[in-house]
Design a protein around this motif. Sequence first.
Motif, PDB file in Angstrom:
ATOM      1  N   SER A 184       1.960 -38.684  15.619  1.00  0.00           N
ATOM      2  CA  SER A 184       2.229 -38.976  14.293  1.00  0.00           C
ATOM      3  C   SER A 184       1.595 -40.439  13.958  1.00  0.00           C
ATOM      4  O   SER A 184       1.455 -40.589  12.656  1.00  0.00           O
ATOM      5  CB  SER A 184       3.906 -39.350  14.287  1.00  0.00           C
ATOM      6  OG  SER A 184       4.375 -39.573  12.925  1.00  0.00           O
ATOM      7  N   ALA A 220      -0.971 -40.648  10.334  1.00  0.00           N
ATOM      8  CA  ALA A 220      -0.621 -41.646   9.323  1.00  0.00           C
ATOM      9  C   ALA A 220      -1.568 -42.786   9.001  1.00  0.00           C
ATOM     10  O   ALA A 220      -2.225 -43.050   8.079  1.00  0.00           O
ATOM     11  CB  ALA A 220       0.719 -42.450   9.576  1.00  0.00           C
ATOM     12  N   SER A 261      -3.730 -42.885   5.757  1.00  0.00           N
ATOM     13  CA  SER A 261      -4.177 -44.353   4.969  1.00  0.00           C
ATOM     14  C   SER A 261      -5.291 -44.622   4.914  1.00  0.00           C
ATOM     15  O   SER A 261      -5.662 -45.130   3.835  1.00  0.00           O
ATOM     16  CB  SER A 261      -3.203 -45.461   5.782  1.00  0.00           C
ATOM     17  OG  SER A 261      -3.381 -46.606   5.539  1.00  0.00           O
TER      18      SER A 261
END
Length: 68
Positions: A49, A53, A57
């Motif tokens: 996770s 992320a 980003s």
Amino acid sequence: MRFGKSKLKLFTDSEYYEGHIDLTNGADWNQTAPIDTKPTLEDFKKTVSDYLAWEVSNLLRNNKPLGK
């Protein structure tokens, strides 16, 4: 008994480790509690996770509009 688990006041059972020292050897005086380093499924999910992320980003930060 003067010392040991029966005198536990500052540490919980999970924080307390009492190793056994061989008085004739002397090489095992500095002992630490064994640490379980085997990752769990939750550790794996959190790592994946966090990585996804981070990737998203970076993609959003470096995304340049088309045709400009």
